[in-house]
Enzyme design. Structure first.
Site, mmCIF file in Angstrom:
data_model
loop_
_atom_site.group_PDB
_atom_site.id
_atom_site.type_symbol
_atom_site.label_atom_id
_atom_site.label_comp_id
_atom_site.label_asym_id
_atom_site.label_seq_id
_atom_site.Cartn_x
_atom_site.Cartn_y
_atom_site.Cartn_z
ATOM 1 N N ASN A 280 1.733 13.852 3.077
ATOM 2 C CA ASN A 280 0.767 13.125 3.286
ATOM 3 C C ASN A 280 0.819 13.994 5.472
ATOM 4 O OD1 ASN A 280 3.963 12.236 2.724
ATOM 5 N ND2 ASN A 280 3.105 10.727 4.239
ATOM 6 N N ALA B 201 0.266 2.076 -3.170
ATOM 7 C CA ALA B 201 0.658 3.159 -3.836
ATOM 8 C C ALA B 201 1.955 3.362 -4.126
ATOM 9 C CB ALA B 201 0.604 4.836 -2.967
ATOM 10 N N THR B 202 3.296 1.739 -2.867
ATOM 11 C CA THR B 202 4.411 1.794 -2.746
ATOM 12 C C THR B 202 4.800 1.419 -3.801
ATOM 13 O OG1 THR B 202 4.222 1.604 -0.641
ATOM 14 C CG2 THR B 202 6.013 0.899 -1.772
ATOM 15 N N CYS C 91 11.327 11.766 19.077
ATOM 16 C CA CYS C 91 10.894 10.909 20.150
ATOM 17 C C CYS C 91 10.152 9.966 19.521
ATOM 18 C CB CYS C 91 10.713 11.651 21.268
ATOM 19 S SG CYS C 91 11.536 13.296 22.280
ATOM 20 N N HIS D 185 -6.546 2.099 0.529
ATOM 21 C CA HIS D 185 -6.713 1.946 2.301
ATOM 22 C C HIS D 185 -7.135 3.433 2.409
ATOM 23 C CE1 HIS D 185 -2.361 2.401 4.043
ATOM 24 N NE2 HIS D 185 -2.156 2.008 2.467
ATOM 25 N N THR E 221 -2.109 -12.883 -10.105
ATOM 26 C CA THR E 221 -3.389 -13.288 -10.507
ATOM 27 C C THR E 221 -4.184 -11.762 -9.252
ATOM 28 O OG1 THR E 221 -3.519 -15.589 -10.384
ATOM 29 C CG2 THR E 221 -6.040 -14.925 -8.919
HETATM 30 C C1 LIG Z 1 2.039 9.875 -0.132
HETATM 31 C C2 LIG Z 1 2.395 8.592 0.558
HETATM 32 N N1 LIG Z 1 2.658 7.310 -0.414
HETATM 33 C C3 LIG Z 1 2.125 6.867 -0.991
HETATM 34 C C4 LIG Z 1 2.146 6.128 0.055
HETATM 35 C C5 LIG Z 1 2.060 4.222 0.449
HETATM 36 O O1 LIG Z 1 1.038 3.915 0.442
HETATM 37 P P1 LIG Z 1 0.517 2.285 0.134
HETATM 38 O O2 LIG Z 1 0.522 1.349 2.024
HETATM 39 O O3 LIG Z 1 -0.672 1.742 -0.771
HETATM 40 O O4 LIG Z 1 1.928 1.551 -0.745
HETATM 41 C C6 LIG Z 1 1.755 7.036 1.486
HETATM 42 C C7 LIG Z 1 0.867 5.710 2.662
HETATM 43 O O5 LIG Z 1 2.032 5.774 3.226
HETATM 44 C C8 LIG Z 1 1.275 8.368 1.153
HETATM 45 O O6 LIG Z 1 1.026 8.763 1.817
HETATM 46 S S1 FES Z 2 13.177 10.586 23.482
HETATM 47 FE FE1 FES Z 2 13.289 12.609 22.879
HETATM 48 S S2 FES Z 2 13.310 13.249 24.965
HETATM 49 FE FE2 FES Z 2 12.685 11.021 25.196
#
Ligand SMILES: Cc1ncc(COP(=O)(O)O)c(C=O)c1O
Ligand code: FES
Lengths: 425, 143
Positions: free
Chosen positions: A175, A95-96, A349, A225, A263
């Protein structure tokens, strides 16, 4: 945003009363990051590594024909999943790449007449970054804000789209928070001004019904995937009537009708096709299960804990994504406690940048709440026993962490956290 | 992120969680960090008439490293004089817990918390110590 899970697999012992269900740990609840490849998919792929290994572009012998047949069957299976014609499916690496091809490809082709792009702040990084690149090439890009529920405001969209807009790009399912955008309505607004409509359906294809005809989608990105297929393969649906034209990003032998040379990775494509076929046949059944498990998780947690907030719209969502904020408990510390459950967090974090999730921030979620968010991803292989174990583990650790949270203590004492002058650092 | 054993031990079995009466004159309270940054530490010390830290308690909202850092300093400060406790450096905490580089600031917060607690105690008891104080405790307005 992935958690570190414990090494190896252990089985819960019967002496832990509520978990005497023989579930294998760690439990995977991160289906938005990726999905396991369905064993039926792997089975379909195997011959294409060994006996049917031909180059699908070899025209002169049976090895090539056999491989080509595998590719074309897969193309038809993927087209069928989204109501497209076979010829409208272009294979990419994921998708990227599909998003890059759609945005840069369409943008550059129509630039002389239309040099504006409209997208949304909660899009995946690859959409936002592709748009940034077009800005450097002189495009004007509008990044629309979203409403508090994560959905696009259609009135704002209508104002943003002009007769200079080449492309409107809005994702189908988010996502991070799982909200489903009103694709058909968005398409209509784009088309009113003669712009094309692209949707990033990486999290939607195979999960919710999609029909490019009914929804008037012009371009759509899919990733195998995320739908129980292999990694490293995806597709871009490109409408033929009326025809959408684009500049290729990768040049070479002219495969995929010149839009994407190279390919084709036949085993991956065959697996992708089989995954699409399974998804189409089993979507209703899968979704009913996923919804039941999602409700069970949500209700199970809320019955025992207060101050748990669901991020994103309650109704317009794919139920396999539950993004919850556990107020007063920082997300990474919770993930550390529930180590044998693999989830993701919007907490700063957990990120290399130490910035909280930009998606949650865009919803107007307060930063302190963004730090407490955990995304639970439920999928085809999730079981009821796993959900019950997750509920129990989460409740236990949230209670423990709240006992050691100065914020929880203050709130219990009736102190308004906003009244405190926090020190900067 | 893969964490070391000591860190996990402090996270799983945190020492000295709790609260002391913040109004008591022999108790110093340090409240540092901010919820919006994802980390808040409250550290309290109880000081004897001889100026020895007899007890320490903490509560922390933050990542595992922040919890472990605060747990560790409560152990370290007990039995120390204020000056000794004030000389604890975040680098010692980070080294002891083997914190990864992105988590160093969590140990800085623990150092700030102990300094803030000492400053609060000195202010309340009217016994300014020798060392200068550079960490101001956050003000609890709704008291
Ligand atoms: C909304 C969305 N777009 C694009 C991607 C990227 O997909 P890919 O891992 O197939 O490049 C992701 C996955 O991380 C996604 O969640
Ligand atoms: S990294 Fe956010 S409190 Fe430790």
């Amino acid at each position: 945003m992935a958690t570190k899970t414990q090494e190896g697999t252990k089985t819960v012992q019967a002496k832990e009363p509520a978990t005497a269900r023989n579930i294998a740990l760690p439990i995977y609840l991160d289906y938005q990051a990726t999905t396991p490849t369905d064993p039926r998919v792997v089975e379909a792929m195997l011959p294409y590594f060994t006996t049917k290994f031909g180059n699908p572009h070899s025209r002169n012998h049976s090895f090539g024909w056999e491989a080509e047949e595998g590719v074309e069957t897969a193309r038809a299976q993927i087209a069928a999943l989204v109501g497209a014609n076979d010829k409208e499916i272009i294979f990419t690496s994921g998708a990227t790449e599909s998003n890059n091809l759609a945005i840069k490809g369409v943008g550059r082709f129509y630039k002389d007449r239309r040099n504006e792009i409209v997208t949304v702040v909660t899009e995946h990084k690859c959409v936002l970054d592709a748009c940034r690149h077009l800005e450097e090439e002189g495009f004007k890009v509008t990044y629309l804000a979203v409403k508090q529920n994560g959905l696009v405001d259609l009135d704002h969209l209508r104002q943003a789209v002009t007769d200079k807009t080449a492309l409107v790009s809005v994702m189908a399912v988010n996502n991070e928070i799982g909200v489903v955008q009103p694709l058909k309505e968005i398409a209509a607004i784009a088309h009113e001004k003669g712009a094309f409509f692209h949707t990033d359906a990486a999290q939607a294809a195979g999960k919710i019904p999609l029909d490019v005809e009914d929804m008037h989608i012009d371009l759509m990105s899919i990733s195998a995937h995320k739908m129980y297929g292999p990694k490293g393969i995806g597709a871009l649906y490109v409408r033929r009537k009326p025809r959408v034209r684009l500049h290729a990003l990768i040049h070479g032998g002219g495969q995929e009708r010149g839009m994407r040379s190279g390919t084709l990775p036949v085993p991956l494509i065959v697996g992708f096709g089989r995954a699409a076929e399974i998804a189409k046949n089993e979507m209703a059944k899968d979704n009913e299960r996923i919804r039941r498990l999602s409700d069970r998780l949500f209700n199970g947690i809320n019955k025992q804990l207060k101050d748990v907030v669901l991020n994103g719209d309650r109704e317009a969502r794919f139920p396999g994504n539950l993004n919850l904020s556990f107020s007063y408990v920082e997300g990474e510390s919770l993930m550390m406690g529930i180590r044998d459950i693999a989830v993701s967090s919007g907490s700063a974090c957990t990120s290399a940048s130490l910035e909280p999730s930009y998606v949650l921030r865009a919803l107007g979620v307060e930063e302190e709440m963004a730090h407490t968010s955990i995304r639970f991803g439920i999928g085809r292989m999730t079981t009821e026993a796993e959900i019950d174990y997750a509920i129990e583990t989460i409740v236990k650790h949230v209670k423990k962490l709240r006992e050691m949270s100065p914020l929880w203590e203050m709130v219990q004492e009736g102190i308004d956290l906003k009244s405190i002058q926090w020190s900067d650092h | 992120m893969a964490y070391g054993e000591k860190l996990i031990d402090h996270y799983e079995n945190p020492r000295n969680i709790g609260a002391m009466d913040k109004h008591a004159t022999d108790v110093g309270t340090g409240l540092v960090g901010a919820p919006a940054c994802g980390d808040v530490m409250k550290l309290q010390i109880k000081v004897s008439a001889e100026g020895i830290i007899e007890d320490a308690k903490f509560k922390t909202f933050g990542c595992g490293s922040a919890i472990a850092s605060s747990s560790l300093v409560t152990e370290w400060v007990k039995g120390k004089t204020l000056d000794e406790a004030e000389s604890i450096k975040n680098t010692q905490i980070a080294q002891h817990l083997a914190l990864p580089p992105v988590k160093i600031h969590c140990s800085v917060l623990a150092e700030d918390a102990i300094k803030a607690a000492i400053a609060d105690y000195r202010k309340k008891s009217g016994k300014p110590g020798a060392a200068h104080v550079n960490a101001e405790p956050a003000k609890v307005a709704a008291e």
